[in-house]
Design a protein around this motif. Structure first.
Motif, short mmCIF file in Angstrom:
data_model
loop_
_atom_site.label_atom_id
_atom_site.label_comp_id
_atom_site.label_asym_id
_atom_site.label_seq_id
_atom_site.Cartn_x
_atom_site.Cartn_y
_atom_site.Cartn_z
N UNK A 116 -21.93 4.69 -6.05
CA UNK A 116 -20.59 5.22 -5.87
C UNK A 116 -19.56 4.13 -6.16
N UNK A 117 -18.36 4.57 -6.52
CA UNK A 117 -17.30 3.63 -6.83
C UNK A 117 -16.93 2.79 -5.62
N UNK A 118 -16.95 3.39 -4.43
CA UNK A 118 -16.63 2.64 -3.22
C UNK A 118 -17.64 1.53 -2.95
N UNK A 119 -18.93 1.81 -3.20
CA UNK A 119 -19.96 0.78 -3.00
C UNK A 119 -19.75 -0.38 -3.96
N UNK A 120 -19.41 -0.05 -5.22
CA UNK A 120 -19.16 -1.11 -6.20
C UNK A 120 -17.97 -1.96 -5.79
N UNK A 121 -16.93 -1.32 -5.27
CA UNK A 121 -15.75 -2.06 -4.83
C UNK A 121 -16.09 -3.02 -3.69
#
Length: 405
Positions: A320-325
């Motif tokens: 997910x994008x949040x995990x990458x952030x």
């Protein structure tokens, strides 16, 4: 029905009565050591009572040098076990008048020395502190007006930490779509490239830490680098073991997941970037703006590939994008903390310890990634993985030259 009371033999009762409590068995050796030290002191042991003639062991560290109009401010700290008194200050063979916040520095006590001197911007100076025991501590500096360390200055440190750590790593993580479309062979090559990056960072951080404490025996000297590396390695091993145990309890595979590998890489790189932030903050704190700017540019290019290292284990997943952030912040945000600490105080021993921590953390991740390089035949070192490892080391070495320059 009658019961016969349980009987015990006299020998058994005697052994139980004579058994010492467990806590006493543990405290006993410590009490004997304390008794031995006390006896040693009562015998006027040299080095403990001070009665014998002993040369003081002086270890004074210069933490910061600031240039202000008509004066030079030197922040020092006593890192030895004996009190130290600064008796004279010499600036390029000129004995200058000075004041200090304390006449005698106790162990670990800081001191601020204000030297009256009309310095010229751009000129090199050798500042020597001469102690009452005849010791001499020197530092070579180039005169430049020191920036005011207010809210605006520390805001600049935060911005530089973002430029150096967060943004380059975020840009490097944009390689994820490319990594996801790569074949299995190329993914192994990219993982090998990641191992090469981590190997270079491990060696580089270790050498930088050893260089900072070269010639100094304060706080163990070079041992603080090795201590930091060992502690970081063991802590990450323990955390990984705990995470794997929880995975087994849930019935999952008893091996690190790609997400765990990515997190481990982010943590290791983050601890390494903490040392990079220290270097930048220290350069700006002493007014070396040109050096600080070159470090920012060099580290920014240097760190872009670290984002690639984080996302490569995620090649076969859909994070997910949040995990990458979050992963990007874990790896890049420590550069902000390092810049703030480096701008506040230039403490070589602390910086060496943190560099050792970064080296141990990055080295642990490199070791854990090696099994992921295995081919179908079970070999780790194949032509593509060898090329990848060498490529990672060479790339980091070449971009590291930008930092030195």
């Amino acid at each position: 029905m009658t019961t016969t009371p349980e009987t015990t033999s006299p020998q058994h009762d005697e052994s139980r009565a004579g058994r010492a409590p467990r806590w006493l068995l543990g405290v006993g050796p410590l009490a004997l050591i304390a008794l031995l030290i006390g006896l040693f002191t009562l015998l006027n042991a040299p080095g403990l009572t001070g009665s014998g003639a002993r040369v003081p062991e002086e270890a004074v560290a210069i933490e910061n040098v600031r240039f202000e109009p008509g004066r030079i401010i030197v922040a020092v700290r006593n890192e030895g076990v004996d009190p130290v008194t600064v008796a004279q200050v010499n600036v390029s063979d000129f004995f200058a008048q000075f004041t200090q916040t304390t006449e005698q520095m106790a162990p670990l006590q800081p001191n601020t020395i204000t030297v009256g001197y009309d310095w010229v911007q751009g000129d090199p100076y050798e500042i020597a502190l001469i102690t009452s025991a005849g010791g001499k501590v020197t530092v070579d500096v180039v005169a430049a007006p020191s920036p005011e360390q207010g809210a605006q200055f520390f805001g600049l440190m935060v911005l530089l930490g973002i430029y150096v750590g967060v943004i380059p790593i975020g840009l490097g993580m944009l390689w994820l779509p490319f990594v996801r479309r790569a074949s299995r062979v190329w993914v192994r090559g990219l993982l090998a490239f990641t191992v090469g990056l981590l190997v270079y960072l491990t060696v580089d951080a270790t050498l930088e830490g050893l260089e900072l404490v070269a010639g100094s025996a304060a706080f163990g000297g070079s041992l603080v680098v090795l201590l930091g590396a060992v502690i970081a390695f063991l802590v990450l091993e323990g955390v990984e073991g705990l995470a794997l145990r929880r995975r087994r309890d849930r019935g999952d595979a008893a091996e690190p997941s790609p997400q765990m590998f990515a997190l481990m890489i982010a943590i290791g790189i983050g601890l390494h970037n903490l040392g990079e932030g220290l270097a930048i903050g220290s350069a700006y704190a002493v007014g070396s703006l040109a050096l600080g700017a070159s470090l920012v540019i060099g580290f920014a290019i240097h760190n872009t590939t670290e984002g690639l290292a984080i996302v490569t284990p995620l090649a076969r997943t859909r994070p997910r994008l949040g995990r990458l952030a979050v992963l990007g912040l874990i790896a890049g945000a420590p550069a902000i903390v390092g810049a703030l600490v480096g701008a506040s105080v230039n403490q070589p021993t602390l910086a060496a310890l943190l560099l050792g921590v970064g080296a141990g953390a990055v080295g642990q991740v490199a070791v854990k990634l090696l099994p992921m390089l295995r081919s179908d035949t079970g070999r780790v070192l194949t032509p593509i993985t060898v090329v990848g490892i060498i490529g990672g080391v060479v790339f980091m070495f070449v971009t590291g030259l930008l930092i030195v320059a």
